[in-house]
Every structure is written in C-alpha cells, then in structure tokens.
Enzyme design. Structure first.
Site, PDB file in Angstrom:
ATOM      1  N   GLY A  57       0.975  -1.232  -0.126  1.00  0.00           N
ATOM      2  CA  GLY A  57       0.058  -0.111   0.081  1.00  0.00           C
ATOM      3  C   GLY A  57       0.819   1.309   0.050  1.00  0.00           C
TER       4      GLY A  57
ATOM      5  N   ASN B 296      -8.401   3.832   8.183  1.00  0.00           N
ATOM      6  CA  ASN B 296      -7.957   2.677   8.628  1.00  0.00           C
ATOM      7  C   ASN B 296      -8.077   2.400  10.355  1.00  0.00           C
ATOM      8  OD1 ASN B 296      -5.977   4.698   7.739  1.00  0.00           O
ATOM      9  ND2 ASN B 296      -4.390   3.777   9.337  1.00  0.00           N
TER      10      ASN B 296
ATOM     11  N   GLN C 289      -7.862  -0.544   2.858  1.00  0.00           N
ATOM     12  CA  GLN C 289      -8.728  -1.011   3.991  1.00  0.00           C
ATOM     13  C   GLN C 289      -9.928  -1.574   3.187  1.00  0.00           C
ATOM     14  OE1 GLN C 289      -8.329  -1.715   7.267  1.00  0.00           O
ATOM     15  NE2 GLN C 289      -6.163  -0.963   7.355  1.00  0.00           N
TER      16      GLN C 289
ATOM     17  N   SER D 294      -3.447  -3.392  -0.788  1.00  0.00           N
ATOM     18  CA  SER D 294      -2.199  -4.109  -0.284  1.00  0.00           C
ATOM     19  C   SER D 294      -2.720  -5.498   0.283  1.00  0.00           C
ATOM     20  CB  SER D 294      -1.803  -3.416   0.999  1.00  0.00           C
ATOM     21  OG  SER D 294      -0.977  -4.162   1.983  1.00  0.00           O
ATOM     22  N   ALA D 295      -1.755  -6.668  -0.047  1.00  0.00           N
ATOM     23  CA  ALA D 295      -2.135  -8.048   0.276  1.00  0.00           C
ATOM     24  C   ALA D 295      -2.480  -8.252   1.589  1.00  0.00           C
ATOM     25  CB  ALA D 295      -1.362  -8.937  -0.688  1.00  0.00           C
ATOM     26  N   HIS D 296      -1.449  -7.861   2.470  1.00  0.00           N
ATOM     27  CA  HIS D 296      -1.573  -8.393   3.830  1.00  0.00           C
ATOM     28  C   HIS D 296      -2.683  -7.752   4.468  1.00  0.00           C
ATOM     29  CE1 HIS D 296      -0.068  -4.804   6.412  1.00  0.00           C
ATOM     30  NE2 HIS D 296       0.430  -4.708   5.381  1.00  0.00           N
TER      31      HIS D 296
ATOM     32  N   THR E 117      12.941  -7.608 -10.934  1.00  0.00           N
ATOM     33  CA  THR E 117      12.361  -8.987 -10.935  1.00  0.00           C
ATOM     34  C   THR E 117      11.213  -9.164 -10.330  1.00  0.00           C
ATOM     35  OG1 THR E 117      14.534  -9.877 -11.803  1.00  0.00           O
ATOM     36  CG2 THR E 117      12.911 -11.598 -10.999  1.00  0.00           C
TER      37      THR E 117
ATOM     38  N   CYS F 241       2.383   6.202  22.517  1.00  0.00           N
ATOM     39  CA  CYS F 241       3.192   6.579  23.694  1.00  0.00           C
ATOM     40  C   CYS F 241       4.602   6.343  23.153  1.00  0.00           C
ATOM     41  CB  CYS F 241       3.028   5.878  24.949  1.00  0.00           C
ATOM     42  SG  CYS F 241       3.846   6.293  26.567  1.00  0.00           S
TER      43      CYS F 241
HETATM   44  C1  LIG Z   1      -1.892  -0.528   5.954  1.00  0.00           C
HETATM   45  C2  LIG Z   1      -2.382   0.798   5.160  1.00  0.00           C
HETATM   46  C3  LIG Z   1      -1.495   1.179   4.135  1.00  0.00           C
HETATM   47  C4  LIG Z   1       0.137   0.689   3.987  1.00  0.00           C
HETATM   48  O1  LIG Z   1       0.027  -0.646   3.188  1.00  0.00           O
HETATM   49  P1  LIG Z   1       1.488  -1.289   3.436  1.00  0.00           P
HETATM   50  O2  LIG Z   1       1.101  -2.432   2.448  1.00  0.00           O
HETATM   51  O3  LIG Z   1       1.714  -1.850   4.893  1.00  0.00           O
HETATM   52  O4  LIG Z   1       2.678  -0.545   3.084  1.00  0.00           O
HETATM   53  C5  LIG Z   1      -1.607   2.424   3.697  1.00  0.00           C
HETATM   54  N1  LIG Z   1      -2.906   2.821   3.676  1.00  0.00           N
HETATM   55  C6  LIG Z   1      -3.860   2.395   4.621  1.00  0.00           C
HETATM   56  C7  LIG Z   1      -5.083   2.845   4.672  1.00  0.00           C
HETATM   57  C8  LIG Z   1      -3.502   1.106   5.463  1.00  0.00           C
HETATM   58  O5  LIG Z   1      -4.331   0.565   6.122  1.00  0.00           O
END
Ligand SMILES: *Cc1c(COP(=O)(O)O)cnc(C)c1O
Length: 392
Positions: free
Chosen positions: A72, A161, A189, A209-211, A247, A335
C-alpha cells in the site's frame, strides 16, 4: 493463534493456508525468472499474468490496468509523487484529507518541500470529508493565475484505517472528472472487504495491499485507469511495462491473487455476517460501559471496524490489560518516550481530550466469532473499570 483473540486486522491479517499453498511452488520448484524464454521462465510469466487477470476481475478492471507493487505504501507514493511530477506544468496543487494514512500524508508533505502546494481537507465529527468544501477549493483554484494553485490531483482514501469511515468516493471522483483532475484513492482497507468496481466508479488510480486481505506482506498493487499517464516509479528492466522495474515477486503475486479471489468470492456473505457482529459488539459496549463513545460513522464504515473512546482511561494502559486478558487490539494514541500523543485521525474528528486518550480500535476478520466478541466485551468491561478506579 495460541488462544489469543486477534482483533487487530486493520494492522495486518493472518495469511490463509490456501494462500500459502498457492505460493509454495514458486519458492523452490518454479523459481524461474519471468523475463526468460525457456519453460521455467514461461511458467512464472504465465502465473503472473493469470494473477493479474484475477486481481483485475476482483475490482472489474482490465488486466493492463493492474501494476504489482510492494504494498500500500509504495502504491500511494507512486500514485501521488509521480502524478504530481507528470502534471507539474499544468499545476502544482494536491488535495487530500487530514485523516489519510501516513503513506499519503507524508508523500504530500514531501511534495510541499519540492514547492508543491497541498491542501488537507477537514472532516466532520464522523470523519467524512465535505464534498461542497472540496468543490469550493477546486473552483477557487480555477480562477487563480498562480500555477501553484491549479489542482492536478485529489487523493482521498476509500475507507479509514482507524475509524473505518467510508468516504463519498463516487461524488469526489465525479467532481474530479468534471474538472479534469486525477482522482486517486487509498483503498487498502476496502479492497477484499467491500465490493469495488472501477468500471462503475470514477476512480483513476487505486492502491491496495495484500496483507490486509489475508495475503502475503510486502505485496500490493496500483490500479491505473487506461489512458491515465503515470511515469515509471522504478527505472530498470521491462517488468510491469517498464514502469516498475525489477524481477517480479512471483510467489507474492500469486499469493495476493489467491487471497483476493477468495475474499471476493465470499465477500457478500462475510460482510453481512461481520456487519451484524459489529453492530452487536457496538451496541453492547455502548450500553454496558458508561462514558463511552463510538468514533466514526455508525453505518458508513468498514464491516469489521469499531473504534471506541473511553473517558478518563489511558488507551495504552488499556491495551496492556486487554492483552493480559488475551485480546489483541490497537490504541488510537501512541506513547513514545513517555509522552502520549493522540492520533491525527482522532484529533481531526474532534474527540474531546478526556476521551481521546482512551481510544481503542477493534478490527475483526472473517474468522472472528460471536464468542470472541463476548469474551472481548467482558475483558474490556473489567479493564476499563480497573483503570477508572485507578488500581491498575
Ligand atoms: C496498511 C495501510 C497502508 C500501508 O500498506 P502497506 O502494504 O503496509 O505498505 C496504506 N494505507 C492504509 C489505509 C492502510 O491501512
């Protein structure tokens, strides 16, 4: 996951076993470089192009409009910095909002250092941008003689997010299109959670973003509408049409496509289930824990997101007690070196100070069950009570 209840899916998600299985052959057996001509390379190339078709289909895009990235943050950086650069002779003004992810905010701040102008839109108490205010700014810029005032890009996130709020992307996109402005949305998100069709929405660029949808970390994509000019982000070889050289991460690409295909197939049912679980969760917390507010819009929000502020509680202390009770969540304040600061999102929606420090985000996933929510509420009630009594 050793009987902890994981409610931090907006930070990252657990990869699905099916995704891992789909990726596995590309680490050892099918290790070819997709740019080579023999069978081993063709195998990788075919896997990448099949994945591109699957990813495109999930948002109703064309395969040629999908560019694979490392996630992302990269997609946001690419879309914002390179669009600004590409169009700098037409104008040097970017519009975004105060509640964007840091990948967007810090890209805009970087551009400001390079003598671009950035306007950060306010949001209302629910965290939604005002399209009328946006239109006023756009109109004012049209009459300016100053090239720096001319707007070339609007970047507004699809879903936040922290507080889960959904933005009026269709209205924003329509306005941008009418005015010849490029519209980018950080949909990290939303992709895999909500049905998105770029064929029906006036979106020019979209980050994912895949994760965040049970795929691998370090993998994402940028959708770029056909006809929109976006310069290369990484110069080098001919990968990704020469725009993002290097690559390819074949296993990551295959894993992302698998995760997104699964998410898309099950989206209707999962999002209905999750929405009703979310509403149950919110209703009980608000009824059973006094002096609590729900942040973000009640309905226009991500199915799995809840963000509460508890009066007279330290969010970071609450997180510790929640973890002791087996619940993993996230605080809306950080914090660092002993100083607690409120997140920019909680600040922008104007949560009163006595509540703001006690902000906690719970982000559920497709696997969150009702009994997890019940357990969470009971631990949460106890923890808030302990902290309010000051005997933590
Ligand atoms: C997690 C997140 C990102 C960043 O994505 P990454 O794959 O961790 O770099 C960007 N924008 C939003 C809204 C996100 O929740």
């Amino acid at each position: 996951m050793n009987n902890k209840i994981y409610l931090d899916n907006a930070a990252t998600t657990e990869m699905l076993p099916e995704v891992s299985y789909a990726m596995e052959p590309y680490f050892i057996k099918k290790y070819g470089n997709a740019s080579t001509t023999y069978e081993l390379g063709a195998e990788a190339r075919n896997a990448i192009e099949l994945a591109r078709e699957q990813v495109a289909a999930s948002i109703m895009a064309k395969p040629c409009e999908i560019f694979f990235t490392s996630g992302g943050s990269e997609s946001d950086n690419w879309a914002i910095k390179n669009t600004a650069g590409e169009r700098k002779h037409e104008g040097r003004h970017i519009i975004t909002s105060k509640i964007e992810h840091h990948a967007v905010l810090h890209s805009c701040r970087y551009l400001e250092e390079l003598d671009y102008k950035a306007t950060y839109l306010d949001v209302n108490r629910d965290g939604i941008v005002d399209v009328n205010e946006l239109e006023k700014i756009v109109r004012a810029s049209e009459y300016s003689r100053e090239p720096k005032d001319r707007i070339t890009l609007i970047s507004i996130m699809y879903a936040n997010n922290e507080i889960g709020t959904l933005q009026p992307v269709e209205e924003i996109g329509k306005l941008a299109r009418r005015k010849g402005i490029i519209f980018h949305t950080d949909a990290v998100q939303a992709v895999g959670q909500l049905p998105i069709s770029v064929r029906h929405l006036p979106i020019d660029m979209l980050s994912a973003s895949a994760h965040k949808f049970h795929g691998p970390k370090g993998m994402g994509f940028l959708y770029v509408r056909e006809g929109v000019e976006l310069p290369s982000f990484i110069h080098g070889g001919a990968q990704e049409k020469g725009k993002r050289a290097g690559t390819e991460n074949v296993a990551g690409i295959v894993g992302m496509a698998k995760a997104l295909s699964i998410a898309t197939k099950e989206m209707g049912r999962k999002s209905r289930e999750l929405t009703s679980l979310r509403n149950y969760f919110a209703k009980r917390v608000l009824a059973e824990i006094p002096d609590t507010v729900l942040n973000g819009h009640r309905e226009k929000r991500l199915p799995g997101n809840l963000n509460f502020s508890f009066k007279d509680v330290q969010g970071t202390a609450l997180l510790v007690l929640l973890e002791e009770g087996g619940i993993l969540a996230s605080a809306g304040s950080a914090c660092s070196s002993g100083i607690t600061s409120i997140s920019h999102v909680i600040d922008a929606i104007g949560v009163p100070k006595e509540y703001a420090y006690g902000t906690i985000r719970f982000s559920m996933s497709r696997d969150t069950a009702r009994k997890d929510v019940d357990k969470t509420i009971s631990v949460l009630k106890n923890s808030v009570e302990i902290l309010r009594k000051g005997i933590a």
